[in-house]
Write a protein that holds these residues in place. Sequence first.
Motif, PDB file in Angstrom:
ATOM      1  N   LYS A 175       0.828  -1.196   0.000  1.00  0.00           N
ATOM      2  CA  LYS A 175       0.000   0.000   0.000  1.00  0.00           C
ATOM      3  C   LYS A 175       0.870   1.258   0.000  1.00  0.00           C
ATOM      4  CE  LYS A 175      -2.487   2.022   3.397  1.00  0.00           C
ATOM      5  NZ  LYS A 175      -2.947   1.776   4.769  1.00  0.00           N
ATOM      6  N   PHE A 176       1.911   1.251   0.835  1.00  0.00           N
ATOM      7  CA  PHE A 176       2.762   2.431   0.918  1.00  0.00           C
ATOM      8  C   PHE A 176       3.636   2.587  -0.335  1.00  0.00           C
ATOM      9  CE2 PHE A 176       2.266   2.014   5.721  1.00  0.00           C
ATOM     10  CZ  PHE A 176       1.286   3.007   5.757  1.00  0.00           C
ATOM     11  N   GLN A 184       2.635   1.893  -3.338  1.00  0.00           N
ATOM     12  CA  GLN A 184       1.701   2.537  -4.251  1.00  0.00           C
ATOM     13  C   GLN A 184       1.631   4.045  -3.981  1.00  0.00           C
ATOM     14  OE1 GLN A 184      -1.477   0.576  -5.667  1.00  0.00           O
ATOM     15  NE2 GLN A 184      -2.235   2.447  -6.590  1.00  0.00           N
ATOM     16  N   LYS A 185       1.496   4.386  -2.707  1.00  0.00           N
ATOM     17  CA  LYS A 185       1.390   5.809  -2.326  1.00  0.00           C
ATOM     18  C   LYS A 185       2.666   6.560  -2.644  1.00  0.00           C
ATOM     19  CE  LYS A 185      -2.071   6.358   1.123  1.00  0.00           C
ATOM     20  NZ  LYS A 185      -2.339   6.972   2.419  1.00  0.00           N
ATOM     21  N   ALA A 186       3.801   5.969  -2.311  1.00  0.00           N
ATOM     22  CA  ALA A 186       5.076   6.650  -2.540  1.00  0.00           C
ATOM     23  C   ALA A 186       5.259   6.949  -4.027  1.00  0.00           C
ATOM     24  CB  ALA A 186       6.230   5.783  -2.022  1.00  0.00           C
ATOM     25  N   GLU A 225       2.839   7.363  -6.273  1.00  0.00           N
ATOM     26  CA  GLU A 225       1.891   8.421  -6.647  1.00  0.00           C
ATOM     27  C   GLU A 225       2.387   9.797  -6.206  1.00  0.00           C
ATOM     28  OE1 GLU A 225      -1.932   5.387  -6.539  1.00  0.00           O
ATOM     29  OE2 GLU A 225      -1.672   6.831  -4.904  1.00  0.00           O
ATOM     30  N   ILE A 226       2.925   9.857  -4.986  1.00  0.00           N
ATOM     31  CA  ILE A 226       3.441  11.134  -4.466  1.00  0.00           C
ATOM     32  C   ILE A 226       4.613  11.627  -5.318  1.00  0.00           C
ATOM     33  CG2 ILE A 226       4.786  12.130  -2.573  1.00  0.00           C
ATOM     34  CD1 ILE A 226       3.134  10.295  -0.715  1.00  0.00           C
ATOM     35  N   ARG A 245       3.551  12.899  -8.736  1.00  0.00           N
ATOM     36  CA  ARG A 245       2.916  14.197  -8.613  1.00  0.00           C
ATOM     37  C   ARG A 245       3.977  15.285  -8.408  1.00  0.00           C
ATOM     38  NH1 ARG A 245      -0.152  14.259  -3.747  1.00  0.00           N
ATOM     39  NH2 ARG A 245      -0.907  12.240  -4.490  1.00  0.00           N
ATOM     40  N   TYR A 257      10.383   7.601   2.289  1.00  0.00           N
ATOM     41  CA  TYR A 257       8.938   7.767   2.356  1.00  0.00           C
ATOM     42  C   TYR A 257       8.534   7.853   3.824  1.00  0.00           C
ATOM     43  CZ  TYR A 257       3.973   6.760   2.217  1.00  0.00           C
ATOM     44  OH  TYR A 257       2.613   6.823   2.399  1.00  0.00           O
ATOM     45  N   GLN A 283       5.459   7.625   6.140  1.00  0.00           N
ATOM     46  CA  GLN A 283       4.054   7.208   6.079  1.00  0.00           C
ATOM     47  C   GLN A 283       3.146   8.085   6.945  1.00  0.00           C
ATOM     48  OE1 GLN A 283       5.040   3.084   7.287  1.00  0.00           O
ATOM     49  NE2 GLN A 283       3.469   3.337   8.822  1.00  0.00           N
ATOM     50  N   ASP A 314       2.890  11.228   4.891  1.00  0.00           N
ATOM     51  CA  ASP A 314       2.517  10.887   3.526  1.00  0.00           C
ATOM     52  C   ASP A 314       3.274  11.759   2.514  1.00  0.00           C
ATOM     53  OD1 ASP A 314       1.176   9.190   1.823  1.00  0.00           O
ATOM     54  OD2 ASP A 314      -0.515  10.555   1.547  1.00  0.00           O
ATOM     55  N   GLU A 315       4.576  11.770   2.648  1.00  0.00           N
ATOM     56  CA  GLU A 315       5.423  12.535   1.722  1.00  0.00           C
ATOM     57  C   GLU A 315       6.763  11.807   1.560  1.00  0.00           C
ATOM     58  OE1 GLU A 315       6.153  16.250   3.841  1.00  0.00           O
ATOM     59  OE2 GLU A 315       7.868  15.347   4.850  1.00  0.00           O
TER      60      GLU A 315
END
Length: 475
Positions: free
Chosen positions: A218-219, A221-223, A225-226, A229, A251, A253, A256-257
């Motif tokens: 999950k993280f 995926q987030k990393a 995306e961040i 962006r 990263y 968590q 979230d950056e």
Amino acid sequence: MFETVIGLEVHVQLNTKTKLFCSCPTSFNHKQNTNTCPTCLALPGALPVLNKEVMHKSIMLGTAIDATINKTSYFDRKSYFYPDSPSAYQITQLYTPVVEHGKLQIDFEDKTQKNIRINRAHIEADAGKNIHDGEISKVDLNRAGTPLLEIVSEPDMRSAEEAILYLKKLHAIIRYLDIGDANMQEGSFRVDVNVSIRPYGDEKLYTRVEVKNINSFKFIQKAIEIEVRRQSEAWEDGIYEDEICQETRLYDQEKDETRSMRGKEEAADYRYFPEPDLLKAVVTDEMLAIYSQIPELLDAKRERFIKEYGMNEYNAGVITATVEMAHFFEMMMSEEGVSAKTATSLLTVELQGRLKGELSLANSPVDAKKLGFLAKRIDDKTISGKAAKDVLDKLMEEDLEVDGVIDALGLKQVTDTGAIEAMCQEIIDANPEKVEQYKGGKEKLLGFFVGQVMKASKGTANPQAVNEILISKLS
Ligand code: ADP
Ligand code: MG
Ligand code: ZN
């Protein structure tokens, strides 16, 4: 709009009994600094000796990803100082790794596929651990010298989704091969994510940023995306050149950056050179023949289940997704007279639905043999599928035998047609008005009669027989 470009480096801790270059045990949770010896403590004069089991497991992975196995590979020294590495260098394989040029197929939900090229898989030694304790820091060298296999992909992934599919597939393969625990939380499957962007149509690779220390899918995926962006915004704002540089980011968590850990300026000069204390690693034909034998992997198993058992794509995918599930299922099927259909629903719906909290297939109170036997009791019509749920509830609570529970709960299915006929007659006699309505064309009422008989029999009557008998009696 930009295209995302991702390349992944995965460090897999190999589950060998002993360390890479010495005979210290690799087991966890021992008292600090007890699994050590002159070699992994890097005392002067102690020499490394390559662990054969590491070669074996590396070659198994190489075979699974259709790679070239280099019959001669070499070790190199990567110099850097860090307190958890007493030698001040790491032994790795920079120039000629044991495994090169492999590939891994990922499967999308719409059934299309894509091959991700794997550049290499090389062997290297892990470092120890620094433990920060208030004002002081301590070093535990139990992990120092544990074998790692670093699997490096080409920058072939184009979205976070593709990266996650690749990682899940690689993770499953490692578990199927049983060459590592691949536990992300415990750090035995560590992922470094390299991300860059480029305008669509551009073939050139732009500056990549490496993100480390991410311990769940999950993280990851987030990393990604961040990072995509951040890079896209910099491009659009005309500050890409200034903002985006080849660096390592962490990263976070909580926030979230991602943020800079070390930039290009601080990048170490590793002064790689051939490791003088080790011989080249030679794989003989005999070794290769043995080490390249691998068990059936998930894709092959999925296809076989579809062919052999007429299973649908979805169920076959669910059952083969993890080796634990696949082996559980195969163990159930080894019970004579069990159909794949019954085994599948008992396993994926009933048992999985009851494994909550700390419970998993590995420590399930109902093991594969027992669940297989329960499936057999459905398939030989001793009990109904519905009754099996009650039996399973009981088995989850207590370590009992299947047949004993069926008897104790009085769930044995009545297949004796005489007995079922009598029950049907009773219900018909008790509901003359409904019988009239049914005969007058209200055929929906059949469901009511079936329900009544099933209720009277406490669910033990065979529903098919009940249906047939009622229809013939009512017509
Ligand atoms: P290092 O050891 O310095 O991290 P490697 O060459 O071993 O370098 O690993 C680089 C990783 O980064 C590989 O997985 C590769 O596919 C990936 N990569 C290289 N260039 C790019 C890029 N422009 N964008 C995204 N990933 C990249
Ligand atoms: Mg890297
Ligand atoms: Zn040792």
